[in-house]
Structures are given as structure tokens and as C-alpha cells.
Write a protein that holds these residues in place. Sequence first.
Motif, short mmCIF file in Angstrom:
data_model
loop_
_atom_site.label_atom_id
_atom_site.label_comp_id
_atom_site.label_asym_id
_atom_site.label_seq_id
_atom_site.Cartn_x
_atom_site.Cartn_y
_atom_site.Cartn_z
N ILE A 197 14.36 -19.04 6.35
CA ILE A 197 13.36 -19.55 5.42
C ILE A 197 13.34 -18.78 4.10
CG2 ILE A 197 11.47 -18.10 6.30
CD1 ILE A 197 11.22 -21.79 5.15
N GLU A 198 13.73 -17.50 4.13
CA GLU A 198 13.72 -16.69 2.91
C GLU A 198 14.86 -17.05 1.95
OE1 GLU A 198 12.18 -12.37 3.82
OE2 GLU A 198 13.49 -13.02 5.44
N ASN A 199 15.90 -17.70 2.48
CA ASN A 199 17.09 -17.98 1.67
C ASN A 199 17.36 -19.46 1.42
OD1 ASN A 199 18.19 -15.19 1.42
ND2 ASN A 199 18.41 -15.32 3.64
N ILE A 200 16.86 -20.34 2.30
CA ILE A 200 17.40 -21.69 2.36
C ILE A 200 17.17 -22.50 1.09
CG2 ILE A 200 15.39 -22.74 3.50
CD1 ILE A 200 19.14 -23.45 4.15
N GLU A 201 15.98 -22.43 0.51
CA GLU A 201 15.73 -23.22 -0.69
C GLU A 201 16.62 -22.75 -1.84
OE1 GLU A 201 12.11 -24.92 -3.50
OE2 GLU A 201 11.69 -23.24 -2.14
N ALA A 202 16.71 -21.44 -2.02
CA ALA A 202 17.50 -20.89 -3.14
C ALA A 202 18.98 -21.24 -3.00
CB ALA A 202 17.32 -19.38 -3.21
N ILE A 203 19.53 -21.14 -1.78
CA ILE A 203 20.96 -21.43 -1.61
C ILE A 203 21.24 -22.91 -1.83
CG2 ILE A 203 21.00 -21.83 0.91
CD1 ILE A 203 23.59 -19.69 -0.87
N ILE A 204 20.35 -23.78 -1.36
CA ILE A 204 20.55 -25.22 -1.55
C ILE A 204 20.52 -25.58 -3.04
CG2 ILE A 204 19.40 -27.47 -1.27
CD1 ILE A 204 18.77 -26.65 1.61
N LEU A 205 19.56 -25.05 -3.75
CA LEU A 205 19.43 -25.38 -5.18
C LEU A 205 20.62 -24.84 -5.98
CD1 LEU A 205 15.59 -24.88 -5.74
CD2 LEU A 205 16.85 -27.02 -5.36
N ASP A 221 22.87 -16.92 3.59
CA ASP A 221 22.18 -15.69 3.18
C ASP A 221 22.66 -15.07 1.86
OD1 ASP A 221 24.66 -14.73 3.88
OD2 ASP A 221 23.97 -13.61 5.62
N PHE A 222 23.49 -15.81 1.11
CA PHE A 222 24.04 -15.35 -0.17
C PHE A 222 25.10 -14.26 -0.02
CE2 PHE A 222 20.32 -17.54 -1.84
CZ PHE A 222 20.83 -18.17 -2.96
N SER A 223 25.54 -13.98 1.21
CA SER A 223 26.70 -13.10 1.35
C SER A 223 27.93 -13.78 0.76
CB SER A 223 26.94 -12.74 2.81
OG SER A 223 27.05 -13.89 3.60
N HIS A 224 27.93 -15.11 0.77
CA HIS A 224 28.94 -15.91 0.08
C HIS A 224 28.33 -16.44 -1.22
CE1 HIS A 224 30.37 -16.84 4.42
NE2 HIS A 224 30.93 -15.73 3.98
N ASN A 225 28.96 -16.14 -2.32
CA ASN A 225 28.47 -16.58 -3.63
C ASN A 225 28.75 -18.06 -3.81
OD1 ASN A 225 28.07 -17.11 -6.38
ND2 ASN A 225 28.76 -15.08 -7.00
N PRO A 226 27.71 -18.87 -4.03
CA PRO A 226 27.94 -20.32 -4.20
C PRO A 226 28.95 -20.65 -5.29
CG PRO A 226 25.60 -19.89 -3.92
CD PRO A 226 26.27 -18.55 -4.05
N ASN A 227 29.05 -19.83 -6.33
CA ASN A 227 30.02 -20.10 -7.40
C ASN A 227 31.45 -20.09 -6.89
OD1 ASN A 227 27.95 -20.25 -9.28
ND2 ASN A 227 28.13 -18.11 -9.90
N ASP A 228 31.70 -19.37 -5.79
CA ASP A 228 33.06 -19.30 -5.24
C ASP A 228 33.47 -20.58 -4.52
OD1 ASP A 228 33.63 -16.74 -6.19
OD2 ASP A 228 32.69 -15.77 -4.47
#
Length: 243
Positions: A14-22, A95-102
Amino acid sequence: MSNQVVIIPTYNEIENIEAIILRILDLSIHPHILIVDDGSPDGTADKVKELQNKHTGKIHLIERKGKLGLGTAYIRGFKYALELGYNYIFEMDADFSHNPNDLIPLFEACSKEGYDLAIGSRYVTGVNVVNWPMGRVIMSYFASKYVKFITGMPISDATAGFKCYKKEVLQTIDLDKIRFVGYAFQIEMKFKIWKYKFKIKEVPIIFTDRTKGQSKMSNKIFTEAFFGVIHLKINSLFRTFQR
């Protein structure tokens, strides 16, 4: 409709999901997202449903009852993605260990450079890991060396979970016969793809350990991977891999 989908297994994110999706939805390649949630009691799936209402058709959700394992989450997601006709199917963590930009260079390796599998690799250009304890870095690095030694597979980051597949790869592998559920699942998938002689590229990434939420790593997962590699190698000696 997008021809790409990013599969993200979740349990209490829950702490990460919205941010990673957006962040993913904002990328220039416009991928869709498939969340496979294992009954998170913290409301992860509810947050995904809320975002689905705001981003119609771009976010998919599979809800499962209880923690059934990383491997089975991805297998379920792969089958769903193939049913919907996506051409490029990604794996990544929430969890942002993987950068979405990659996701972009992984996608380009498959869509423009002709590779069948692109791996976001922590070790192809050295050791690119941030915020991990030294003991875990050493364990992960030498685990990949061990996998390479036992299997002969020329991949520097055998346990990587940040990948882009062409759909033909997942259509070729018998997903119902993938037997491992933890990090050994990542090794088994790469091993079979290599044995089928698909074209594989390791794309260098920087892996940053999570800052929110809890890691899912355990000794059981590590043990499965250690002995699973030997099992994979022995079994491969008694079968052929033909497309």
C-alpha cells in the motif's frame, strides 16, 4: 490499446502501489499494468481498484486468496496477458527497487533490437546495487556466479526479476510445468529460454533496495534456488528443447 503490459505481483504494498502505477502510466511507451495481488490485508487491491476507475482500461487486477508465491503470480499474469493479446510482457517489483524509467530500454531491446528477452541486470557491468547490506550483495552476486557455473548459462544476473519478454517466448515455454515459486522461478525461466535458443540481452540497471514496506526474501526461498539449480541442470540432460 497498448501492446505492452507490466506485471507486478503484490503483497502489502500500500505504501508503494499508487506511486509505482502512476510512474509507469506516465512513461512515453504507454504500457498497461497488471497487478496480481495475493490477498494483501493492507488494502493494496482496494487502492488499485480506485486507480482503475481513474485510468479506464489501463490497469488490470487479479486478486488471489493468500500468499501463493512469486512464481505462481507471474504464471497467472503471463496467461492473462497472453489471453489479452499483449506482444511485450514485463516483470517488475512494486517497491521501486526497479526504476520504472528502465522499462524503456528493456522494451527497446525487444521491440527495436530484436531480442526475445531483455533482462534488467545488476551485474552485467559490475555490481550496481544501492542500499543493500554487504552480506546480501555478496550472496546475490555469488548466487548468479553459482548458477552460471552449474548451468553454463551465460547470464550475469540469473535471479533478476526485471524483464521484458516477447509473447512468443511465453507461448513456447510450457508455463504449467514451471515448478519453482520463489527466486528459483526467475532462474528456471531464464534457463528454459536459453535452452530454447531465444535471443537474450542483459540491459544494465541500478537496483535500489526498497525504502518503504517489507522485503519478502527468506531462507526457504534461498534454499529452493540453491538446490533448484542442480535439479534444473540434471533434468535438462534428459530432454530436448525444440521450438
